[in-house]
Design a protein around this motif. Structure first.
Motif, short mmCIF file in Angstrom:
data_model
loop_
_atom_site.label_atom_id
_atom_site.label_comp_id
_atom_site.label_asym_id
_atom_site.label_seq_id
_atom_site.Cartn_x
_atom_site.Cartn_y
_atom_site.Cartn_z
N UNK A 129 -15.82 11.77 -14.72
CA UNK A 129 -16.19 12.19 -16.08
C UNK A 129 -17.26 11.27 -16.66
N UNK A 130 -17.10 9.97 -16.44
CA UNK A 130 -18.08 9.01 -16.93
C UNK A 130 -19.44 9.23 -16.26
N UNK A 131 -19.42 9.50 -14.96
CA UNK A 131 -20.68 9.71 -14.24
C UNK A 131 -21.38 10.97 -14.73
N UNK A 132 -20.63 12.02 -14.94
CA UNK A 132 -21.23 13.27 -15.42
C UNK A 132 -21.83 13.08 -16.80
N UNK A 133 -21.06 12.47 -17.69
CA UNK A 133 -21.55 12.22 -19.05
C UNK A 133 -22.76 11.29 -19.02
N UNK A 134 -22.67 10.21 -18.23
CA UNK A 134 -23.74 9.24 -18.17
C UNK A 134 -25.02 9.82 -17.62
N UNK A 135 -24.94 10.62 -16.57
CA UNK A 135 -26.14 11.22 -15.98
C UNK A 135 -26.82 12.15 -16.97
N UNK A 136 -26.03 12.93 -17.69
CA UNK A 136 -26.62 13.83 -18.69
C UNK A 136 -27.33 13.02 -19.79
N UNK A 137 -26.70 11.93 -20.19
CA UNK A 137 -27.28 11.10 -21.24
C UNK A 137 -28.57 10.43 -20.77
N UNK A 138 -28.58 9.95 -19.53
CA UNK A 138 -29.77 9.29 -18.98
C UNK A 138 -30.93 10.27 -18.87
N UNK A 139 -30.65 11.48 -18.40
CA UNK A 139 -31.69 12.50 -18.31
C UNK A 139 -32.26 12.81 -19.69
N UNK A 140 -31.37 12.96 -20.67
CA UNK A 140 -31.82 13.25 -22.04
C UNK A 140 -32.71 12.14 -22.58
N UNK A 141 -32.33 10.89 -22.36
CA UNK A 141 -33.11 9.77 -22.88
C UNK A 141 -34.44 9.64 -22.15
N UNK A 142 -34.46 9.97 -20.88
CA UNK A 142 -35.74 9.98 -20.16
C UNK A 142 -36.65 11.10 -20.68
N UNK A 143 -36.05 12.25 -20.96
CA UNK A 143 -36.85 13.35 -21.53
C UNK A 143 -37.52 12.91 -22.83
N UNK A 144 -36.76 12.23 -23.66
CA UNK A 144 -37.29 11.78 -24.96
C UNK A 144 -38.37 10.72 -24.78
N UNK A 145 -38.15 9.78 -23.87
CA UNK A 145 -39.16 8.75 -23.64
C UNK A 145 -40.44 9.37 -23.07
N UNK A 146 -40.30 10.30 -22.16
CA UNK A 146 -41.46 10.97 -21.58
C UNK A 146 -42.31 11.60 -22.68
N UNK A 147 -41.66 12.20 -23.67
CA UNK A 147 -42.39 12.84 -24.77
C UNK A 147 -43.05 11.82 -25.69
N UNK A 148 -42.54 10.60 -25.71
CA UNK A 148 -43.08 9.56 -26.59
C UNK A 148 -44.33 8.90 -26.01
N UNK A 149 -44.51 8.97 -24.71
CA UNK A 149 -45.59 8.21 -24.07
C UNK A 149 -46.93 8.92 -24.19
N UNK A 150 -47.98 8.11 -24.25
CA UNK A 150 -49.34 8.64 -24.28
C UNK A 150 -49.99 8.55 -22.92
N UNK A 151 -51.29 8.37 -22.91
CA UNK A 151 -52.03 8.35 -21.65
C UNK A 151 -52.52 6.96 -21.27
N UNK A 152 -52.04 5.92 -21.95
CA UNK A 152 -52.48 4.56 -21.63
C UNK A 152 -51.79 4.10 -20.34
#
Length: 235
Positions: A129-152
């Motif tokens: 359960x922890x792994x499932x929840x954690x993986x979903x959370x990590x993917x979500x946070x990576x999605x958000x960071x990807x959207x925050x980054x520019x082209x530098x």
């Protein structure tokens, strides 16, 4: 005296702060701590009652804990602006914004995965359960960071800063926990690969692994944890 950064292994987030000290180029020492053994010893509470790394013994003997506080201390001494920016600039605001996100939600998303891995009394159902929840959370946070980054090339501009140090210490956990391919987030991966090829990051990673690489000259050696606790521990 030189400041002493207490950093953890294996795969500690504090590896990125070691790289930042190399980028900064001012004399420093390190204290290497086994997070699965030494850090859990009651004596370590004299350095950090929460039994965590990183911690920094400043050049006047004070102990500072928490990544953001240590980064703030380093930025205040970055007179040549090698790893930070003038505090009145948009670049400084951007750097702090990214560091705050990386040090809170991005890092915190991995907590369930670490809890599952380090569970003293294994509970397969809870661990899954922890792994499932954690993986979903990590993917979500990576999605958000990807959207925050520019082209530098780096997170903020054309050279690595404290934000990049905070990122590289944690971003590798994606592979460690086998969450998803790094290529799923091309902007993050591009920054990661650039940082992984950086001499300071390679130096910090080798030290973490227990090797004795040659740095750029600022590193003045390791200090045993017992000595740090004896000299600078509280109580």
């Amino acid at each position: 005296m030189e400041p002493i950064l207490i950093y953890g292994f294996p795969a500690g987030s504090s590896m990125g702060l070691v790289a930042a000290l190399e980028w900064l180029g001012k004399p420093y020492r390190l204290c290497r701590v086994d997070m699965l053994d030494e850090m859990r010893d009651p004596a370590y509470a004299r350095i950090n009652a929460r039994h965590e790394t990183p911690a920094l013994v400043t050049d006047d003997g004070r102990v500072i804990t928490e990544t953001m506080a240590i980064a703030h201390w380093l930025a205040a001494r970055d007179t040549e602006r090698r790893i930070s920016f003038d505090t009145t600039t948009p670049e400084a605001d951007r750097m702090v914004q990214l560091m705050a996100y990386l040090n809170t939600g991005f890092t915190g998303a991995f907590s369930p995965l670490w809890s599952a891995l380090e569970m003293e009394t294994p509970d397969p159902v809870l661990q899954q359960s922890l792994r499932t929840y954690g993986r979903d959370a990590v993917v979500d946070r990576h999605d958000k960071l990807e959207a925050m980054l520019g082209d530098t090339p780096y997170l903020v501009g054309d050279h690595p800063t404290l934000a990049d140090g905070v990122l590289i210490g944690v971003a590798r956990w994606l592979d460690y926990h086998e969450v998803a391919p790094a290529s799923r987030w091309p902007r993050i991966e591009k920054v990661r690969r650039l940082l992984e090829a950086n001499p300071a990051v390679a130096f910090a990673t080798a030290l973490e692994a227990g090797e004795t690489p040659a740095g750029a000259g600022a590193f003045k050696g390791h200090v045993p944890l017992a000595d740090v606790i004896e000299r600078f521990g509280r109580g």
